[in-house]
Design an enzyme around this catalytic site. Sequence first.
Site, PDB file in Angstrom:
ATOM      1  N   ASP A  31       0.854  -1.192   0.000  1.00  0.00           N
ATOM      2  CA  ASP A  31       0.000   0.000   0.000  1.00  0.00           C
ATOM      3  C   ASP A  31       0.885   1.235   0.000  1.00  0.00           C
ATOM      4  O   ASP A  31       2.007   1.215   0.530  1.00  0.00           O
ATOM      5  CB  ASP A  31      -0.904   0.008   1.237  1.00  0.00           C
ATOM      6  CG  ASP A  31      -1.844   1.207   1.245  1.00  0.00           C
ATOM      7  OD1 ASP A  31      -2.699   1.290   0.338  1.00  0.00           O
ATOM      8  OD2 ASP A  31      -1.723   2.064   2.141  1.00  0.00           O
ATOM      9  N   GLU A  33       0.800   5.511   0.845  1.00  0.00           N
ATOM     10  CA  GLU A  33       0.142   6.738   1.279  1.00  0.00           C
ATOM     11  C   GLU A  33       0.762   7.863   0.476  1.00  0.00           C
ATOM     12  O   GLU A  33       1.991   7.879   0.264  1.00  0.00           O
ATOM     13  CB  GLU A  33       0.331   6.964   2.781  1.00  0.00           C
ATOM     14  CG  GLU A  33      -0.282   5.877   3.661  1.00  0.00           C
ATOM     15  CD  GLU A  33      -1.784   5.720   3.477  1.00  0.00           C
ATOM     16  OE1 GLU A  33      -2.472   6.749   3.243  1.00  0.00           O
ATOM     17  OE2 GLU A  33      -2.272   4.582   3.545  1.00  0.00           O
ATOM     18  N   HIS A 174      -5.359   3.746   7.083  1.00  0.00           N
ATOM     19  CA  HIS A 174      -4.669   4.765   6.279  1.00  0.00           C
ATOM     20  C   HIS A 174      -3.197   4.914   6.653  1.00  0.00           C
ATOM     21  O   HIS A 174      -2.601   5.965   6.420  1.00  0.00           O
ATOM     22  CB  HIS A 174      -5.388   6.111   6.356  1.00  0.00           C
ATOM     23  CG  HIS A 174      -6.816   6.042   5.912  1.00  0.00           C
ATOM     24  ND1 HIS A 174      -7.172   5.719   4.616  1.00  0.00           N
ATOM     25  CD2 HIS A 174      -7.977   6.218   6.590  1.00  0.00           C
ATOM     26  CE1 HIS A 174      -8.494   5.721   4.523  1.00  0.00           C
ATOM     27  NE2 HIS A 174      -8.993   6.008   5.704  1.00  0.00           N
ATOM     28  N   ASP A 179      -2.593  -1.198   6.284  1.00  0.00           N
ATOM     29  CA  ASP A 179      -3.496  -1.378   5.152  1.00  0.00           C
ATOM     30  C   ASP A 179      -3.043  -2.529   4.266  1.00  0.00           C
ATOM     31  O   ASP A 179      -3.873  -3.266   3.718  1.00  0.00           O
ATOM     32  CB  ASP A 179      -3.576  -0.092   4.328  1.00  0.00           C
ATOM     33  CG  ASP A 179      -4.500   0.956   4.944  1.00  0.00           C
ATOM     34  OD1 ASP A 179      -5.143   0.652   5.965  1.00  0.00           O
ATOM     35  OD2 ASP A 179      -4.571   2.069   4.398  1.00  0.00           O
TER      36      ASP A 179
END
Length: 203
Positions: A31, A33, A174, A179
């Site tokens: 993942d 961000e 998040h 995640d």
Amino acid sequence: MPQNKPLLRFIKDYKRLSRLLSDGKVFCAFDTETTGLSSHTDRVIELGAVTFCMQPSGICVLDTFNCLVNPERPLPPICSELSHITDSMVRDAPVMKSVLPDFLRFIDGSILVAHNAPFDMKFMNAESERAGFPPLSNLCVDTLRMSRTLLPANGHWNLQFLAKQFAVDVHAAHRACDDARVCMEIMLHLLALPSFPRPAEAE
């Protein structure tokens, strides 16, 4: 910018996916961000990943990767509100050009898994290009598309909704590493659905 776009290679045959998992293939749920939604103008601020495979005793987590990334620009307020990542947290973090070699070694030879995978793959390929690295060439599984296919009546398919549906613990929504772990568990739950055809049933 290159004339040819990187080829994103997605596994859309979920019976094949189940066979690959059963055969012991290494998967890597990951993942990102980011500072925003555009892979052209925004930057990755955190990378998280977890490698796993099927062993005789069951699913085994092999390793984790978690790294904040300095985007070399101030973070938009909405970004910090969502992820709780602040300017002070990324100020002394490595830049993406320094992070990429370790990340590429971590995912080498694995099948990538991400929720809304085109988003994460486009960001990583844009970051790779800016840093002078080739695009990611791994096969990839998109658990968002997978959940929409296998759970068409759901109405909602975002990561947190599916985590609640499958009773997957969320420790830090998040944040990239958590995640990624949640994404891994959701893929495994989707493959375990009673209506899902087992590999032996595949032609």
